[in-house]
Design a protein around this motif. Structure first.
Motif, PDB file in Angstrom:
ATOM      1  N   MET A   1      15.442 -54.273-119.162  1.00  0.00           N
ATOM      2  CA  MET A   1      15.894 -52.913-119.694  1.00  0.00           C
ATOM      3  C   MET A   1      14.578 -51.913-120.094  1.00  0.00           C
ATOM      4  SD  MET A   1      19.247 -53.065-120.023  1.00  0.00           S
ATOM      5  CE  MET A   1      19.644 -51.424-120.976  1.00  0.00           C
ATOM      6  N   GLY A   2      13.394 -52.619-119.802  1.00  0.00           N
ATOM      7  CA  GLY A   2      12.221 -51.733-119.934  1.00  0.00           C
ATOM      8  C   GLY A   2      12.019 -51.077-118.928  1.00  0.00           C
ATOM      9  N   ARG A   3      10.873 -50.009-119.024  1.00  0.00           N
ATOM     10  CA  ARG A   3      10.365 -49.066-118.052  1.00  0.00           C
ATOM     11  C   ARG A   3       9.887 -49.721-116.877  1.00  0.00           C
ATOM     12  NH1 ARG A   3       6.255 -45.239-120.665  1.00  0.00           N
ATOM     13  NH2 ARG A   3       6.400 -44.342-118.785  1.00  0.00           N
ATOM     14  N   PRO A   4      10.153 -48.998-115.582  1.00  0.00           N
ATOM     15  CA  PRO A   4       9.792 -49.916-114.198  1.00  0.00           C
ATOM     16  C   PRO A   4       8.138 -50.071-114.492  1.00  0.00           C
ATOM     17  CG  PRO A   4      10.797 -47.803-113.829  1.00  0.00           C
ATOM     18  CD  PRO A   4      10.876 -48.102-115.182  1.00  0.00           C
ATOM     19  N   GLN A   5       7.470 -51.143-113.900  1.00  0.00           N
ATOM     20  CA  GLN A   5       6.458 -51.638-113.900  1.00  0.00           C
ATOM     21  C   GLN A   5       5.979 -51.495-112.648  1.00  0.00           C
ATOM     22  OE1 GLN A   5       5.679 -55.712-114.814  1.00  0.00           O
ATOM     23  NE2 GLN A   5       4.198 -55.157-116.331  1.00  0.00           N
TER      24      GLN A   5
ATOM     25  N   LEU B   1      -7.137 -46.614-101.533  1.00  0.00           N
ATOM     26  CA  LEU B   1      -7.928 -47.828-101.602  1.00  0.00           C
ATOM     27  C   LEU B   1      -6.923 -48.900-102.038  1.00  0.00           C
ATOM     28  CD1 LEU B   1     -11.476 -47.296-102.676  1.00  0.00           C
ATOM     29  CD2 LEU B   1     -10.779 -47.526-100.360  1.00  0.00           C
ATOM     30  N   ILE B   2      -5.947 -48.470-102.797  1.00  0.00           N
ATOM     31  CA  ILE B   2      -4.746 -49.302-103.528  1.00  0.00           C
ATOM     32  C   ILE B   2      -3.507 -48.426-103.174  1.00  0.00           C
ATOM     33  CG2 ILE B   2      -6.449 -50.521-104.840  1.00  0.00           C
ATOM     34  CD1 ILE B   2      -5.131 -48.680-107.336  1.00  0.00           C
ATOM     35  N   LEU B   3      -2.385 -49.487-103.463  1.00  0.00           N
ATOM     36  CA  LEU B   3      -0.979 -48.820-103.516  1.00  0.00           C
ATOM     37  C   LEU B   3      -0.068 -49.402-104.554  1.00  0.00           C
ATOM     38  CD1 LEU B   3       0.532 -50.761-101.652  1.00  0.00           C
ATOM     39  CD2 LEU B   3      -0.445 -49.656 -99.858  1.00  0.00           C
ATOM     40  N   HIS B   4       0.794 -48.978-104.960  1.00  0.00           N
ATOM     41  CA  HIS B   4       1.738 -49.560-105.948  1.00  0.00           C
ATOM     42  C   HIS B   4       3.131 -49.594-105.668  1.00  0.00           C
ATOM     43  CE1 HIS B   4       2.301 -45.524-107.510  1.00  0.00           C
ATOM     44  NE2 HIS B   4       3.731 -46.075-108.052  1.00  0.00           N
ATOM     45  N   GLN B   5       4.085 -50.309-106.128  1.00  0.00           N
ATOM     46  CA  GLN B   5       5.340 -50.417-106.325  1.00  0.00           C
ATOM     47  C   GLN B   5       5.939 -50.536-107.662  1.00  0.00           C
ATOM     48  OE1 GLN B   5       5.569 -53.911-103.397  1.00  0.00           O
ATOM     49  NE2 GLN B   5       6.792 -55.025-105.102  1.00  0.00           N
ATOM     50  N   SER B   6       6.893 -49.828-107.718  1.00  0.00           N
ATOM     51  CA  SER B   6       7.633 -50.102-109.101  1.00  0.00           C
ATOM     52  C   SER B   6       8.565 -51.135-109.127  1.00  0.00           C
ATOM     53  CB  SER B   6       8.231 -48.600-109.415  1.00  0.00           C
ATOM     54  OG  SER B   6       7.349 -47.723-109.532  1.00  0.00           O
ATOM     55  N   VAL B   7       8.539 -51.969-110.230  1.00  0.00           N
ATOM     56  CA  VAL B   7       9.617 -53.071-110.286  1.00  0.00           C
ATOM     57  C   VAL B   7      10.083 -52.867-111.693  1.00  0.00           C
ATOM     58  CG1 VAL B   7       9.518 -55.694-110.339  1.00  0.00           C
ATOM     59  CG2 VAL B   7       8.094 -54.557-108.857  1.00  0.00           C
ATOM     60  N   VAL B   8      11.474 -53.026-111.364  1.00  0.00           N
ATOM     61  CA  VAL B   8      12.278 -53.026-112.835  1.00  0.00           C
ATOM     62  C   VAL B   8      12.566 -54.292-113.358  1.00  0.00           C
ATOM     63  CG1 VAL B   8      14.425 -52.260-113.903  1.00  0.00           C
ATOM     64  CG2 VAL B   8      13.332 -50.837-111.977  1.00  0.00           C
TER      65      VAL B   8
END
Length: 220
Positions: free
Chosen positions: A61-65, A51-58
């Protein structure tokens, strides 16, 4: 009881994503006033249900969100007022009368709808008419909002620029098969607010998460 509450929270998450277009787990947690850990459990379940999907955004210097969005299946899960009957009916109409005459009938329908809106909006300020139009659209199944663009007139009834936003499409299946109905909808808004210029700024059929219309008084 717990299962019902979880289902309600998941529905709330879908509604927020429909309205915002996208959000992080932290933003969803803050919006629903529950813990990020609980939100992530719900998000995991919703992703498993596709029902949902995600993408990782950097960022920095932190972890991908993870940024979460509705999938097409998730958008279709939410309440709407359309069904396949309307598409089937229009196909029959086109087969019987031809595309041009069917389009003419659709235009007449929107013209009648615009007249109905004008009658119900009355002879009041533009701001009051926009507010009433939003109420009428909500009654018809649209998640409609308006935003005032000329901030200097926030407290005034003489505001002259608005953004009308619809986060769902109550005729989505029809619009996918007959994009011309969206053109008629733009014409309908223009006929409803005859003293304004109306411009479409966003379009769900083009893959955006909302339809948007810029409303400007003619004398701007």
């Amino acid at each position: 009881m717990a299962t019902t509450q979880q289902a309600s929270t998941k529905q709330d998450i879908l509604q927020i994503l429909l309205k915002r277009g996208q959000a992080t787990a932290q933003e969803l947690a803050e919006g629903l006033e529950i813990s990020p850990q609980a939100i992530r459990r719900h998000l995991k379940d919703l992703e498993a249900e596709e029902l949902i999907l995600h993408q990782s955004v950097v960022s920095g210097m932190g972890r991908p969100q993870h940024i979460y969005k509705l999938s097409k299946k998730g958008r279709d899960r939410l309440p709407n007022n359309y069904d396949q009957f309307a598409v089937s009916f229009l196909n029959t109409l086109v087969d019987t009368l031809g595309y041009e005459q069917a389009g003419s009938l659709l235009r007449k329908h929107w013209e009648r709808k615009a007249q109905e809106y004008r009658d119900r909006l009355g002879d009041v300020s533009l701001r009051d008419r926009v507010i009433k139009l939003v109420e009428l659209r909500r009654e018809e199944g649209y998640m409609t909002e308006y935003f005032l663009l000329d901030e200097n007139n926030v407290q005034s009834n003489h505001s002259s620029q608005f953004m009308l936003t619809e986060h769902n499409c109550a005729i989505s299946h029809v619009a996918s098969s007959f994009p011309s109905v969206c053109g008629h909808e733009l014409e309908m808004f223009a006929a409803t607010l005859e003293d304004c210029q109306i411009e479409r700024t966003h379009w769900i059929v083009n893959g955006e998460h909302r339809c948007g219309y810029l409303i400007k008084a003619q004398d701007d």
